[in-house]
Design a protein around this motif. Structure first.
Motif, PDB file in Angstrom:
ATOM      1  N   GLU A  85      39.053  41.475  42.004  1.00  0.00           N
ATOM      2  CA  GLU A  85      38.942  42.485  40.961  1.00  0.00           C
ATOM      3  C   GLU A  85      40.351  43.032  40.717  1.00  0.00           C
ATOM      4  OE1 GLU A  85      36.392  43.200  39.056  1.00  0.00           O
ATOM      5  OE2 GLU A  85      35.072  41.810  40.124  1.00  0.00           O
ATOM      6  N   PRO A  86      40.579  43.687  39.580  1.00  0.00           N
ATOM      7  CA  PRO A  86      41.946  44.120  39.257  1.00  0.00           C
ATOM      8  C   PRO A  86      42.533  45.163  40.203  1.00  0.00           C
ATOM      9  CG  PRO A  86      40.398  44.777  37.534  1.00  0.00           C
ATOM     10  CD  PRO A  86      39.645  43.936  38.505  1.00  0.00           C
ATOM     11  N   ASP A  87      41.706  45.832  40.988  1.00  0.00           N
ATOM     12  CA  ASP A  87      42.215  46.837  41.932  1.00  0.00           C
ATOM     13  C   ASP A  87      42.373  46.278  43.353  1.00  0.00           C
ATOM     14  OD1 ASP A  87      39.533  46.552  42.506  1.00  0.00           O
ATOM     15  OD2 ASP A  87      39.108  48.696  42.575  1.00  0.00           O
ATOM     16  N   PRO A 135      37.983  42.741  33.591  1.00  0.00           N
ATOM     17  CA  PRO A 135      36.729  43.344  33.144  1.00  0.00           C
ATOM     18  C   PRO A 135      36.738  43.717  31.663  1.00  0.00           C
ATOM     19  CG  PRO A 135      37.944  44.858  34.544  1.00  0.00           C
ATOM     20  CD  PRO A 135      38.684  43.567  34.552  1.00  0.00           C
ATOM     21  N   LYS A 136      37.924  43.971  31.101  1.00  0.00           N
ATOM     22  CA  LYS A 136      38.042  44.222  29.670  1.00  0.00           C
ATOM     23  C   LYS A 136      39.426  43.774  29.206  1.00  0.00           C
ATOM     24  CE  LYS A 136      38.983  49.078  30.556  1.00  0.00           C
ATOM     25  NZ  LYS A 136      38.613  50.425  30.317  1.00  0.00           N
ATOM     26  N   GLY A 196      36.636  36.478  32.982  1.00  0.00           N
ATOM     27  CA  GLY A 196      36.133  37.744  32.443  1.00  0.00           C
ATOM     28  C   GLY A 196      36.394  37.841  30.956  1.00  0.00           C
ATOM     29  N   ASP A 197      36.928  38.971  30.524  1.00  0.00           N
ATOM     30  CA  ASP A 197      37.193  39.217  29.102  1.00  0.00           C
ATOM     31  C   ASP A 197      38.537  38.582  28.734  1.00  0.00           C
ATOM     32  OD1 ASP A 197      36.875  40.107  26.538  1.00  0.00           O
ATOM     33  OD2 ASP A 197      37.165  42.229  26.991  1.00  0.00           O
ATOM     34  N   VAL A 198      38.572  37.255  28.782  1.00  0.00           N
ATOM     35  CA  VAL A 198      39.786  36.479  28.521  1.00  0.00           C
ATOM     36  C   VAL A 198      39.680  35.894  27.113  1.00  0.00           C
ATOM     37  CG1 VAL A 198      41.174  34.499  29.257  1.00  0.00           C
ATOM     38  CG2 VAL A 198      40.054  35.946  30.970  1.00  0.00           C
ATOM     39  N   LEU A 199      40.654  36.249  26.273  1.00  0.00           N
ATOM     40  CA  LEU A 199      40.673  35.800  24.886  1.00  0.00           C
ATOM     41  C   LEU A 199      41.878  34.897  24.647  1.00  0.00           C
ATOM     42  CD1 LEU A 199      39.910  39.262  23.245  1.00  0.00           C
ATOM     43  CD2 LEU A 199      38.281  37.513  23.979  1.00  0.00           C
ATOM     44  N   ALA A 253      38.995  30.803  32.227  1.00  0.00           N
ATOM     45  CA  ALA A 253      37.595  30.765  31.836  1.00  0.00           C
ATOM     46  C   ALA A 253      37.459  31.791  30.721  1.00  0.00           C
ATOM     47  CB  ALA A 253      36.691  31.102  33.010  1.00  0.00           C
ATOM     48  N   LEU A 254      37.378  31.318  29.494  1.00  0.00           N
ATOM     49  CA  LEU A 254      37.322  32.225  28.347  1.00  0.00           C
ATOM     50  C   LEU A 254      36.043  33.046  28.344  1.00  0.00           C
ATOM     51  CD1 LEU A 254      38.569  29.912  25.456  1.00  0.00           C
ATOM     52  CD2 LEU A 254      39.883  31.615  26.723  1.00  0.00           C
ATOM     53  N   LYS A 255      36.123  34.180  27.675  1.00  0.00           N
ATOM     54  CA  LYS A 255      34.947  35.022  27.480  1.00  0.00           C
ATOM     55  C   LYS A 255      33.875  34.187  26.783  1.00  0.00           C
ATOM     56  CE  LYS A 255      33.601  39.357  25.311  1.00  0.00           C
ATOM     57  NZ  LYS A 255      34.112  40.542  24.606  1.00  0.00           N
TER      58      LYS A 255
END
Length: 167
Positions: free
Chosen positions: A60-62, A83-84, A111-114, A130-132
């Motif tokens: 996770e990012p933290d 996550p976003k 996750g929220d990968v664009l 792994a794209l959204k």
């Protein structure tokens, strides 16, 4: 089966993300390529090492990389969850993993990968995405050609443009 972008190609994703249960110590472990969450890894590290040939980690990012530094060599894949779209902490984790901790395995953004992020994620050390869900992977492949000569040095090219022009 879901797909990934890796090596400028769209490939099947064979890794499963295992969610942390209420009690990681008693959670059943499936036979597959697993991206283990940190809590489960820390609770059952020795069992996982003895049971699996290929081990992945889900961050996770933290996440606290310092607590994992001595174990990084066990992981073939580290997936960093976004996550976003606006959460940039994963970029810092990726760069730290590559530059400070010398992680050489697959570094995956999930996750929220664009597609707008792919070029910049590659610069900090990601090599799989792994794209959204619902995003077009074919279209996203074009994101890697966004810039031909970035000015700043980064994980993918440590020298800034002025050093590359004047060796």
């Amino acid at each position: 089966m879901s797909t990934l972008i890796k090596n400028q190609a769209i490939i099947p994703d064979t890794w499963q993300h295992l969610e942390t249960g209420a009690d990681p110590a008693s959670q059943p472990l499936p036979e597959a390529d697993i991206l283990f969450p940190v809590a489960l890894w820390q609770a059952r590290r020795n069992e996982i090492i003895s049971r699996y040939k290929r081990i992945g980690l889900w961050l996770e990012p933290d996440a606290d990389l310092e607590s994992l530094a001595d174990d990084l060599h066990y992981f073939q894949v580290i997936a960093i969850h976004f996550p976003k779209f606006a959460d940039g902490r994963g970029y810092s984790l990726a760069r730290l993993l590559r530059e400070r901790h010398h992680f050489e395995g697959e570094l995956r953004a999930v996750g929220d990968v664009l597609h707008d992020q792919l070029f910049f994620m590659k610069r900090v050390g990601f090599d799989a995405w792994a794209l959204k869900e619902g995003k077009n992977a074919e279209k996203a492949l074009h994101a890697f050609a966004t810039f031909q000569n970035p000015y700043q040095g980064a994980t993918d090219e440590p020298n800034p443009l002025f050093r590359r022009r004047n060796p």
